[in-house]
Design a protein around this motif. Structure first.
Motif, PDB file in Angstrom:
ATOM      1  N   LYS A 182      -4.928   5.267  -4.916  1.00 37.02           N
ATOM      2  CA  LYS A 182      -5.833   5.071  -3.780  1.00 37.02           C
ATOM      3  C   LYS A 182      -7.094   5.931  -3.926  1.00 37.02           C
ATOM      4  N   SER A 211     -10.663   4.840  -6.547  1.00 32.68           N
ATOM      5  CA  SER A 211     -11.834   3.977  -6.355  1.00 32.68           C
ATOM      6  C   SER A 211     -13.147   4.747  -6.414  1.00 32.68           C
ATOM      7  N   LYS A 255       2.204   2.351  -3.438  1.00 28.82           N
ATOM      8  CA  LYS A 255       1.274   2.765  -4.497  1.00 28.82           C
ATOM      9  C   LYS A 255       1.182   4.283  -4.566  1.00 28.82           C
ATOM     10  N   ASP A 287       0.816  -1.223   0.000  1.00 30.42           N
ATOM     11  CA  ASP A 287       0.000   0.000   0.000  1.00 30.42           C
ATOM     12  C   ASP A 287       0.846   1.267   0.000  1.00 30.42           C
TER      13      ASP A 287
END
Length: 289
Positions: free
Chosen positions: A192, A195, A187, A184
């Motif tokens: 993030k 979405s 990234k 995570d």
């Protein structure tokens, strides 16, 4: 380098586009994002390609910054083909390259087989050109997951509880193996944030509840018998650990007369995020030729 953006009227509503102009007068490249029902969000780092040529992003109808109409009859591949053609006409593109990723490759193939005029080359990035082959590959991929995860997936699909928390968590394990292998904290921030730009309804209607459980209206789509008619330069790429498996991607490439094939050794399904420098190098080299 200048950036212009706006909206284009297409069948069903307006779609948002963004054009990164280039100082070099080379043929533009149009990027087709994955999904269906995703957005350009995860691919925005590829605006760097505008160092060599104009780059055009757009959010397909129903997601991202584009309109989100409620008419479920719009979520069919033929309408998405018409949408791309309407964008091409609105932007006055006489010639252009296509870079499609995942579902974007399905759309790229459908578009070229309907409107080949002006398409100079196609990059099939982590392709899905046969839904039955994809489903078979994912069944094999699932067999590599921990037994408990396999059991959860199977039970939820059998019970119709694919919207449950247990199914979501099991899907995350699959994604960690075959979609994006970065931790995570590795990234990019925009990934993030992406979405919120998705439209799960479009994804469900066209594909299904997950990458590996194909129940939507694309479930029988298969371009393998037509790949021999694609006679423009074509590049097939995928990650070593990609859900779009190297075996199937190479198979598509072997069916396509004027094609080359490249595997990104450090990546799963998102090499443009997982191995960005290498991804840009390969894409630039191909487009430069």
């Amino acid at each position: 380098m200048t950036v212009q953006e706006g909206f284009i009227e297409v069948t069903g509503g307006k779609v948002w586009y963004q054009l990164h102009n280039s100082d070099k007068p080379n043929t533009p490249v149009v990027l087709l994002h994955g999904g269906p029902g995703s957005s350009h969000w995860s691919m925005q780092g590829l605006s760097d390609l505008a160092e060599d040529r104009p780059v055009i992003f757009y959010d397909q109808l129903g997601c991202g910054k584009s309109d989100r109409p409620q008419d479920k009859s719009l979520w069919k591949i033929d309408r998405f083909v018409e949408e791309l053609h309407q964008i091409k006409e609105a932007l006055g593109l006489d010639e252009f390259h296509i870079l499609g990723h995942s579902w974007g490759t399905t759309l790229a193939a459908a578009y070229y087989l309907t409107y080949p005029e002006g398409v100079k080359s196609i990059i099939f990035s982590s392709p899905c050109l046969s839904a039955p082959m994809w489903a078979k590959d994912q069944a094999e991929n699932r067999n590599q997951l921990p037994r408990e995860v396999q059991k959860t997936l199977k039970e939820c699909e059998a019970n119709g509880t694919t919207d449950s928390e247990a199914y979501k968590q099991a899907t995350e394990v699959f994604n960690k193996h075959f979609v994006c292998r970065l931790e995570d904290e590795e990234k990019p921030a925009y990934l993030k944030e992406g979405s919120q730009n998705k439209n799960e309804e479009v994804y469900n209607i066209m594909w299904g509840p997950s990458e590996f459980h194909v129940t939507g209206n694309l479930r029988n789509i298969d371009f393998t018998s037509k790949l021999n008619t694609i006679n423009i330069p074509t590049l097939y790429t995928c990650g070593r650990y990609d859900e779009a498996t190297p075996k199937s991607t190479n198979y598509y490439s072997e069916l396509t007369p004027n094609s080359t094939f490249h595997v990104f050794e450090k990546s799963a399904h998102m090499p443009y995020i997982e191995d960005p420098a290498e991804y840009r190098r390969v894409i630039r080299e191909f487009l430069g030729e």
